[in-house]
Enzyme design. Structure first.
Site, PDB file in Angstrom:
ATOM      1  N   ASP A 154       7.213  16.460  10.389  1.00 23.94           N
ATOM      2  CA  ASP A 154       6.899  16.158   8.989  1.00 23.94           C
ATOM      3  C   ASP A 154       5.390  16.031   8.803  1.00 23.94           C
ATOM      4  OD1 ASP A 154       7.547  15.775   6.329  1.00 23.94           O
ATOM      5  OD2 ASP A 154       7.823  13.615   6.522  1.00 23.94           O
ATOM      6  N   LYS A 189       4.844  -2.285   8.260  1.00 25.35           N
ATOM      7  CA  LYS A 189       5.930  -1.473   7.692  1.00 25.35           C
ATOM      8  C   LYS A 189       7.205  -2.302   7.772  1.00 25.35           C
ATOM      9  CE  LYS A 189       6.541   3.204   8.099  1.00 25.35           C
ATOM     10  NZ  LYS A 189       6.936   4.493   8.700  1.00 25.35           N
ATOM     11  N   ILE A 214       0.811  -1.225   0.000  1.00 20.46           N
ATOM     12  CA  ILE A 214       0.000   0.000   0.000  1.00 20.46           C
ATOM     13  C   ILE A 214       0.840   1.271   0.000  1.00 20.46           C
ATOM     14  CG2 ILE A 214      -2.138  -0.942   0.962  1.00 20.46           C
ATOM     15  CD1 ILE A 214      -1.210  -0.114   3.738  1.00 20.46           C
ATOM     16  N   SER A 245      10.799   6.222   2.607  1.00 20.36           N
ATOM     17  CA  SER A 245      12.222   6.445   2.348  1.00 20.36           C
ATOM     18  C   SER A 245      13.062   5.253   2.780  1.00 20.36           C
ATOM     19  CB  SER A 245      12.681   7.705   3.077  1.00 20.36           C
ATOM     20  OG  SER A 245      12.322   7.631   4.439  1.00 20.36           O
TER      21      SER A 245
END
Length: 301
Positions: A127, A34, A11, A15
């Site tokens: 971020d 992840k 999905i 980085s």
């Protein structure tokens, strides 16, 4: 690891790893996996990943994506998160950039609650942008991707200024500020607020100078009265001496707030809140806690 989580589809790609939709075989719950590749065994786990893990383990809040499990093998690190349907960018794209006023207000409240929780615990996200804000099927918004997050303690340490995707970067960071605190996140929140209203990024700069110029055009060229610390940053002299910054750019925001139909969705209180988030002087930006007390959140849409 392989036995407990069954990968279903890819999905996303970041980085330093790939994100999959997966199933927890023991509970039959859908999760986000992840998977971070470790470049070499000697190098070990990337510091960005370690930072994200240590931050997320401490942050338990309804508006922060939950880290459920961490699995580590010789050349791979797997972080298991609660699964969210989509991110805010995809959500806005699906709505063709036309979010209704009540949705904008609810997302903004959730975003500020998550940010307030982080800041109260001395964590900067650094971020914040629509792809890093996840939306559940129940339309709950949660902060994700703390790869750049940093516990700040006393905000006087030197931080790298190469943080925050350019479009959401505050003017002080654009001028090379390395000693920043919570206001860097607040500027990003303001940019996201405007983007939810107008359906496009507020400042879509091509590089640092172009980004700063777009901010100057919108908010007006700042004077030292408006932005007392303007000339104290590492890149101030170099950047502000460029010819394009020498002209006095008149603020267009007032005109846009009156003529751009999308801003009407925010109402006068929403526009006032936006102004208080997008202040040049970092110390003059509202805190997340102050923003949540703003009258905008009492307006019924």
């Amino acid at each position: 690891m392989g036995s407990r989580y069954q990968r279903l589809e890819k999905i996303g790609e970041g980085s330093y790893g790939v994100v999959y939709r997966a199933r927890d075989i023991t509970t039959d719950v859908i999760v986000a996996l992840k998977r971070i590749r470790l470049e070499s065994v000697e190098e070990g786990v990337p510091c960005t990943a370690i930072r994200e893990i240590s931050i997320l383990k401490e942050l338990r809040h309804e508006n922060i994506v939950r880290l459920l499990d961490v699995c580590h093998s010789e050349n791979r690190l797997n972080l298991v998160f609660e699964y969210m349907e989509m991110d805010l960018k995809k959500y806005m794209d699906r709505a063709s950039g036309n979010l209704d006023p009540a949705t904008i207000q609810e997302f903004m409240r959730s975003l500020l609650k998550g940010v307030r929780f982080c800041h109260e615990r001395n964590v900067l996200h650094r971020d914040l942008k629509p792809p890093n804000l996840l939306i559940s099927r129940e339309k709950e918004l949660k902060l994700a991707d703390f790869g750049l997050g940093r516990a700040f303690g006393i905000p006087v340490k030197k931080y790298t200024h190469e943080v925050v995707t350019l479009w959401y970067r505050s003017p002080d960071v654009l001028l090379g500020s390395t000693q920043y605190g919570t206001p860097v996140d607040i500027w990003s929140v303001g940019c996201i607020f405007a983007e939810m209203a107008i359906g496009a990024p507020l400042f879509a700069g091509k590089n640092d100078a172009d980004q700063l110029l777009r901010i100057f055009r919108f908010l007006g060229t700042p004077s030292s009265q408006v932005w007392p610390s303007m000339n104290l940053y590492p890149n101030s002299t170099n950047m502000l001496s460029k010819p394009e910054f020498q002209q006095n750019l008149i603020a267009t925001c007032d005109e846009q707030f009156q003529t751009h139909p999308a801003y009407a969705k925010l109402g006068p209180q929403g526009i006032d809140l936006l102004r208080r988030l997008l202040r040049y002087e970092p110390g003059e930006r509202l805190t997340a806690a102050q923003a949540l007390e703003h009258p905008y959140f009492s307006v019924e849409f």
